[in-house]
Scaffold this motif. Structure first.
Motif, mmCIF file in Angstrom:
data_model
loop_
_atom_site.group_PDB
_atom_site.id
_atom_site.type_symbol
_atom_site.label_atom_id
_atom_site.label_comp_id
_atom_site.label_asym_id
_atom_site.label_seq_id
_atom_site.Cartn_x
_atom_site.Cartn_y
_atom_site.Cartn_z
ATOM 1 N N ARG A 143 0.820 -1.216 0.000
ATOM 2 C CA ARG A 143 0.000 0.000 0.000
ATOM 3 C C ARG A 143 0.854 1.266 0.000
ATOM 4 O O ARG A 143 0.634 2.177 -0.809
ATOM 5 N N LEU A 144 1.837 1.356 0.889
ATOM 6 C CA LEU A 144 2.647 2.568 0.983
ATOM 7 C C LEU A 144 3.460 2.807 -0.285
ATOM 8 O O LEU A 144 3.570 3.941 -0.751
ATOM 9 N N VAL A 145 4.008 1.740 -0.841
ATOM 10 C CA VAL A 145 4.783 1.896 -2.076
ATOM 11 C C VAL A 145 3.878 2.332 -3.214
ATOM 12 O O VAL A 145 4.215 3.220 -4.007
ATOM 13 N N GLY A 146 2.687 1.734 -3.305
ATOM 14 C CA GLY A 146 1.750 2.120 -4.361
ATOM 15 C C GLY A 146 1.342 3.576 -4.254
ATOM 16 O O GLY A 146 1.208 4.276 -5.267
ATOM 17 N N GLU A 147 1.139 4.056 -3.015
ATOM 18 C CA GLU A 147 0.761 5.457 -2.829
ATOM 19 C C GLU A 147 1.905 6.410 -3.124
ATOM 20 O O GLU A 147 1.685 7.579 -3.470
ATOM 21 N N THR A 148 3.141 5.934 -3.008
ATOM 22 C CA THR A 148 4.307 6.779 -3.280
ATOM 23 C C THR A 148 4.559 6.946 -4.775
ATOM 24 O O THR A 148 5.106 7.970 -5.212
ATOM 25 N N CYS A 149 4.149 5.979 -5.581
ATOM 26 C CA CYS A 149 4.420 6.025 -7.022
ATOM 27 C C CYS A 149 3.748 7.230 -7.673
ATOM 28 O O CYS A 149 2.620 7.599 -7.326
ATOM 29 N N ASP A 150 4.436 7.826 -8.630
ATOM 30 C CA ASP A 150 3.845 8.939 -9.394
ATOM 31 C C ASP A 150 2.803 8.421 -10.374
ATOM 32 O O ASP A 150 1.802 9.097 -10.635
ATOM 33 N N LEU A 151 3.031 7.248 -10.941
ATOM 34 C CA LEU A 151 2.116 6.658 -11.914
ATOM 35 C C LEU A 151 2.001 5.172 -11.647
ATOM 36 O O LEU A 151 2.976 4.517 -11.247
ATOM 37 N N LEU A 152 0.802 4.622 -11.879
ATOM 38 C CA LEU A 152 0.600 3.177 -11.844
ATOM 39 C C LEU A 152 0.304 2.724 -13.266
ATOM 40 O O LEU A 152 -0.632 3.217 -13.915
ATOM 41 N N VAL A 153 1.104 1.787 -13.739
ATOM 42 C CA VAL A 153 1.063 1.382 -15.146
ATOM 43 C C VAL A 153 0.721 -0.100 -15.240
ATOM 44 O O VAL A 153 1.197 -0.913 -14.450
ATOM 45 N N ARG A 154 -0.111 -0.419 -16.223
ATOM 46 C CA ARG A 154 -0.459 -1.822 -16.460
ATOM 47 C C ARG A 154 0.151 -2.290 -17.774
ATOM 48 O O ARG A 154 0.339 -1.501 -18.705
ATOM 49 N N ILE A 155 0.461 -3.566 -17.833
ATOM 50 C CA ILE A 155 0.964 -4.182 -19.060
ATOM 51 C C ILE A 155 -0.204 -4.912 -19.719
ATOM 52 O O ILE A 155 -0.724 -5.882 -19.150
ATOM 53 N N PRO A 156 -0.669 -4.471 -20.882
ATOM 54 C CA PRO A 156 -1.791 -5.154 -21.535
ATOM 55 C C PRO A 156 -1.445 -6.608 -21.846
ATOM 56 O O PRO A 156 -0.366 -6.912 -22.358
ATOM 57 N N MET A 157 -2.378 -7.498 -21.520
ATOM 58 C CA MET A 157 -2.159 -8.929 -21.764
ATOM 59 C C MET A 157 -3.370 -9.493 -22.497
ATOM 60 O O MET A 157 -4.317 -9.989 -21.869
ATOM 61 N N PRO A 158 -3.389 -9.417 -23.820
ATOM 62 C CA PRO A 158 -4.549 -9.890 -24.582
ATOM 63 C C PRO A 158 -4.776 -11.398 -24.462
ATOM 64 O O PRO A 158 -5.877 -11.887 -24.742
ATOM 65 N N GLY A 159 -3.760 -12.121 -24.027
ATOM 66 C CA GLY A 159 -3.929 -13.563 -23.889
ATOM 67 C C GLY A 159 -4.752 -13.969 -22.680
ATOM 68 O O GLY A 159 -5.095 -15.136 -22.537
ATOM 69 N N GLY A 160 -5.020 -13.032 -21.787
ATOM 70 C CA GLY A 160 -5.886 -13.321 -20.657
ATOM 71 C C GLY A 160 -5.179 -13.786 -19.403
ATOM 72 O O GLY A 160 -5.834 -14.193 -18.440
#
Length: 318
Positions: free
Chosen positions: A278-295
């Protein structure tokens, strides 16, 4: 009559003492049997049973007698296959222990050859001594001692990038406890021009023999820094002008939309199961996802970091 027997050597007294032909057996019996063997080598002792149980689990590091890990102690890689593979991967080593009168096979011969080529001292040891050194593990007559890893400071990674005139590209790992994941990240950092890896001091994988092996020798040229508090280390990076990007399946920005990878950046990857804390996630400037079309539901830290590092290298080259 009693006492009048003419048979030779017949005892005529109740007093105990040496008899003819004893050969000094009673005198030698008083000399003792030498020092008591350690608990790990005495059958029936709980430490003997614990060492055997650990050997069955296939651990590569000897069991420590205290409940607290010793971070400055050398590590032992045991077994013929692990030792020869560690030497092939050019893991730093301070000694190779070989059992006396060992039966030679291809792995033992290659171990001796590689150690000689690299100037690693060869130490001959008896079977009991190797059992003691390895904590009762199934060493197969061979053990490799590697020194404790010398970690950098998180600030050193930024300084290293500045020294060569490049924007820092750093990977931080949050809660990653598998040394093989750490080794894979180190290898990806080396492959895509990164400047180092940051790991927390507690509850995280360190640069063990397993991490060295997975890094395929690239750990010799990629710095790994250890942070007492990962959140504070990330905040210090932000003050130094770096953008902190956290990888999350729920991130609001897709990887192909991320525009900051060509500048000073820290990529933060969490464990596959729990993700970022939680603390690390709140510290991040951006949260990025890697698209995974394979599911697929998730990627482990080594794979996820490698994908983002490739994208960063591609953008910096262009």
């Amino acid at each position: 009559m009693a006492g009048n027997s003419q048979r030779r050597n017949r005892r005529t007294s109740n007093k105990k003492g040496a008899t003819v032909g004893s050969g000094g057996q009673r005198r030698r019996a008083l000399e003792g049997k030498g020092p008591t063997p350690p608990a790990e080598m005495r059958k029936g002792h709980k430490k003997f049973r614990a060492a055997n149980a650990q050997a069955k689990r296939g651990a590569t590091q000897p069991r420590r007698r205290t409940g607290r890990p010793n971070k400055d102690a050398p590590e032992l890689v045991v077994g013929r296959n692990p030792v020869v593979e560690a030497l092939r991967a050019e893991i730093p080593a301070t000694a190779v222990y070989v059992q006396q009168f060992i039966d030679n096979d291809d792995r033992v011969r290659e171990t001796l050859s590689l150690a000689a080529d690299r100037g690693v001292p060869l130490m001959e040891a008896s079977r009991p001594e190797l059992d003691r050194l390895t904590g009762g593990l199934n060493h197969q007559g061979v053990a490799l001692q590697i020194p404790p890893y010398e970690y950098a400071h998180p600030d050193d990674l930024v300084a290293d990038a500045a020294d060569i005139g490049e924007d820092p590209l750093i990977v931080a790992l949050d809660g990653v406890t598998d040394p093989r994941n750490l080794g894979a990240v180190v290898r990806s950092v080396a492959a895509f021009g990164g400047h180092g890896v940051v790991v927390p001091e507690r509850r995280a994988a360190g640069m063990t023999a397993g991490a060295w092996k997975t890094s395929a020798g690239t750990a010799a040229r990629v710095s790994v820094a250890r942070a007492g508090n990962l959140t504070r280390a990330l905040e210090a990076y932000q003050k130094a002008g770096l953008t902190v990007v956290g990888l999350s399946a729920d991130g609001g920005v897709a990887l192909h939309e991320l525009e900051v990878l060509d500048g000073p950046v820290v990529i933060v990857a969490g464990s596959e199961g729990k993700g970022l804390s939680r603390l690390v996630g709140e510290t991040c400037d951006l949260l990025v996802r890697i698209p995974m079309p394979g599911g697929a539901e998730s990627l482990n830290a080594g794979v996820a970091a490698g994908i983002v590092l490739y994208e960063a290298a591609r953008r910096r080259d262009s």
